[in-house]
Design a protein around this motif. Structure first.
Motif, PDB file in Angstrom:
ATOM      1  N   ASP A 149      11.065 -47.562 -56.145  1.00 34.54           N
ATOM      2  CA  ASP A 149      11.737 -47.408 -54.868  1.00 34.54           C
ATOM      3  C   ASP A 149      11.529 -45.975 -54.418  1.00 34.54           C
ATOM      4  OD1 ASP A 149      13.169 -47.941 -52.641  1.00 34.54           O
ATOM      5  OD2 ASP A 149      15.116 -48.146 -53.626  1.00 34.54           O
ATOM      6  N   LEU A 150      11.755 -45.696 -53.150  1.00 33.58           N
ATOM      7  CA  LEU A 150      11.587 -44.333 -52.659  1.00 33.58           C
ATOM      8  C   LEU A 150      12.691 -43.431 -53.175  1.00 33.58           C
ATOM      9  CD1 LEU A 150      10.635 -44.787 -48.884  1.00 33.58           C
ATOM     10  CD2 LEU A 150       9.112 -44.344 -50.805  1.00 33.58           C
ATOM     11  N   ASN A 151      12.300 -42.224 -53.634  1.00 32.68           N
ATOM     12  CA  ASN A 151      13.308 -41.222 -53.997  1.00 32.68           C
ATOM     13  C   ASN A 151      12.784 -39.835 -53.662  1.00 32.68           C
ATOM     14  OD1 ASN A 151      12.422 -39.654 -56.626  1.00 32.68           O
ATOM     15  ND2 ASN A 151      11.802 -41.782 -56.946  1.00 32.68           N
ATOM     16  N   SER A 152      13.692 -38.933 -53.362  1.00 29.51           N
ATOM     17  CA  SER A 152      13.330 -37.607 -52.860  1.00 29.51           C
ATOM     18  C   SER A 152      12.761 -36.680 -53.930  1.00 29.51           C
ATOM     19  CB  SER A 152      14.553 -36.943 -52.223  1.00 29.51           C
ATOM     20  OG  SER A 152      15.596 -36.802 -53.183  1.00 29.51           O
ATOM     21  N   ASP A 175       8.768 -38.750 -54.513  1.00 28.92           N
ATOM     22  CA  ASP A 175       7.998 -39.391 -53.449  1.00 28.92           C
ATOM     23  C   ASP A 175       7.901 -38.567 -52.172  1.00 28.92           C
ATOM     24  OD1 ASP A 175       7.778 -41.549 -55.193  1.00 28.92           O
ATOM     25  OD2 ASP A 175       9.599 -42.489 -54.410  1.00 28.92           O
ATOM     26  N   ARG A 176       6.697 -38.621 -51.565  1.00 30.11           N
ATOM     27  CA  ARG A 176       6.463 -38.002 -50.271  1.00 30.11           C
ATOM     28  C   ARG A 176       5.888 -39.072 -49.346  1.00 30.11           C
ATOM     29  NH1 ARG A 176       9.545 -35.595 -52.475  1.00 30.11           N
ATOM     30  NH2 ARG A 176       9.400 -33.517 -53.395  1.00 30.11           N
ATOM     31  N   LEU A 235      15.595 -38.526 -48.330  1.00 30.16           N
ATOM     32  CA  LEU A 235      14.411 -37.729 -48.023  1.00 30.16           C
ATOM     33  C   LEU A 235      14.653 -36.935 -46.740  1.00 30.16           C
ATOM     34  CD1 LEU A 235      13.359 -40.233 -49.790  1.00 30.16           C
ATOM     35  CD2 LEU A 235      11.114 -39.665 -48.870  1.00 30.16           C
ATOM     36  N   LYS A 236      14.078 -35.733 -46.673  1.00 25.13           N
ATOM     37  CA  LYS A 236      14.243 -34.868 -45.507  1.00 25.13           C
ATOM     38  C   LYS A 236      12.939 -34.780 -44.730  1.00 25.13           C
ATOM     39  CE  LYS A 236      17.852 -32.023 -47.639  1.00 25.13           C
ATOM     40  NZ  LYS A 236      18.258 -30.654 -48.062  1.00 25.13           N
ATOM     41  N   ALA A 244       7.986 -26.231 -41.554  1.00 21.81           N
ATOM     42  CA  ALA A 244       8.984 -26.398 -42.614  1.00 21.81           C
ATOM     43  C   ALA A 244       8.678 -27.658 -43.425  1.00 21.81           C
ATOM     44  CB  ALA A 244      10.388 -26.469 -42.026  1.00 21.81           C
ATOM     45  N   PRO A 245       7.789 -27.570 -44.416  1.00 15.47           N
ATOM     46  CA  PRO A 245       7.433 -28.737 -45.240  1.00 15.47           C
ATOM     47  C   PRO A 245       8.661 -29.352 -45.908  1.00 15.47           C
ATOM     48  CG  PRO A 245       5.904 -26.926 -45.628  1.00 15.47           C
ATOM     49  CD  PRO A 245       7.032 -26.364 -44.799  1.00 15.47           C
ATOM     50  N   ALA A 246       8.654 -30.688 -46.018  1.00 17.15           N
ATOM     51  CA  ALA A 246       9.775 -31.386 -46.661  1.00 17.15           C
ATOM     52  C   ALA A 246       9.254 -32.677 -47.299  1.00 17.15           C
ATOM     53  CB  ALA A 246      10.892 -31.645 -45.666  1.00 17.15           C
TER      54      ALA A 246
END
Length: 254
Positions: A206-209, A212-213, A235-236, A242-244
């Motif tokens: 699953d997606l997680n900060s 994962d990008r 996720l931001k 401003a990379p996130a």
């Protein structure tokens, strides 16, 4: 900033609604993989330009673009009829937010697209640096019908067969094409998958900060859906300043 003039080298009509074409590339034209340029035709003595992602990676000596066909579109109604050696106008200053440098370091790169929103990711999956930055690259494209997925499949096959790129990819690239109106190996909208356990079943995660990008390209409705899902999962949103954790491209949305 200048308008470059390039010659059409190759044209391929994939469906009644999509086509791709290759042009020459001026040595002065430089871009980052994932960026777009304003391209078009001279109509009645004036340049008519629209934003198009550069499909070809920046190490190629030609340019490639993917386009839809809009019968009454100011540009596409004419662009779809181009022939070999016709002249294409290309603005010399590319830009865009779908660049790996605008994401924080991570383990997995998810590329979510609908329709011709696939275009910017075609250069990213052919960039060796992508596979140096990420352990796995998962490319998604959602279309209504299976034949609309053929262009993406053809590029992925090229990557897997390329002597140089295949060494970098080495089972790191997964292409997950989904159709919404026909039966296929994968069916449905990926946004729906993410709201259930289907996404986990297909991808194994699953997606997680933390790991994962994400990059997102498609219609405004699709962008909003994916953006909300990313935000809900912690996720931001990033940008070139401003990379996130995830980035989206709005240049193609009217």
């Amino acid at each position: 900033m200048a308008i470059l003039k390039e010659k059409v080298l190759e044209i391929h009509h994939w469906t009644e609604k999509t086509f791709s074409f290759k042009t020459t590339r001026d040595r002065a034209f430089r871009f980052k993989n994932g960026e777009f340029a304003m391209i078009g035709l001279e109509i009645d003595g004036r340049p008519l330009l629209r934003a198009y992602s550069v499909v070809s990676p920046n190490h190629e000596d030609h340019l490639e673009f993917l386009s839809i066909k809009v019968p009454n579109g100011p540009l596409t109604s004419k662009l779809q009829h181009i022939k070999l050696n016709d002249e294409i106008l290309v603005n010399s200053k590319p830009t865009g937010t779908l660049v790996c440098d605008y994401l924080l370091p991570g383990r997995n790169l998810f590329l979510f697209s609908t329709g011709t929103g696939l275009a910017p990711f075609m250069s990213i999956i052919r960039d060796p640096e992508t596979y140096e930055k990420f352990d796995e690259v998962l490319l998604f494209q959602t279309c209504r019908f299976n034949n609309e997925l053929e262009y993406g499949k053809s590029i992925v096959r090229l990557v897997e067969r390329d002597d140089m790129l295949s060494q970098f990819v080495s089972n790191k690239l997964r292409f997950i094409p989904t159709a919404t109106r026909e039966k296929s190996e994968f069916s449905g909208r990926v946004t729906d998958w993410l709201k259930t356990d289907k996404f986990l079943q297909v991808t194994g995660r699953d997606l997680n900060s933390v790991e994962d990008r994400v990059m997102i390209c498609g219609s405004m409705e699709m962008l909003n859906d994916f953006k909300n899902i990313c935000l809900q999962k912690g996720l931001k949103e990033g940008s070139n300043s401003a990379p996130a954790d995830f980035v989206i491209e709005k240049a193609f949305v009217d």
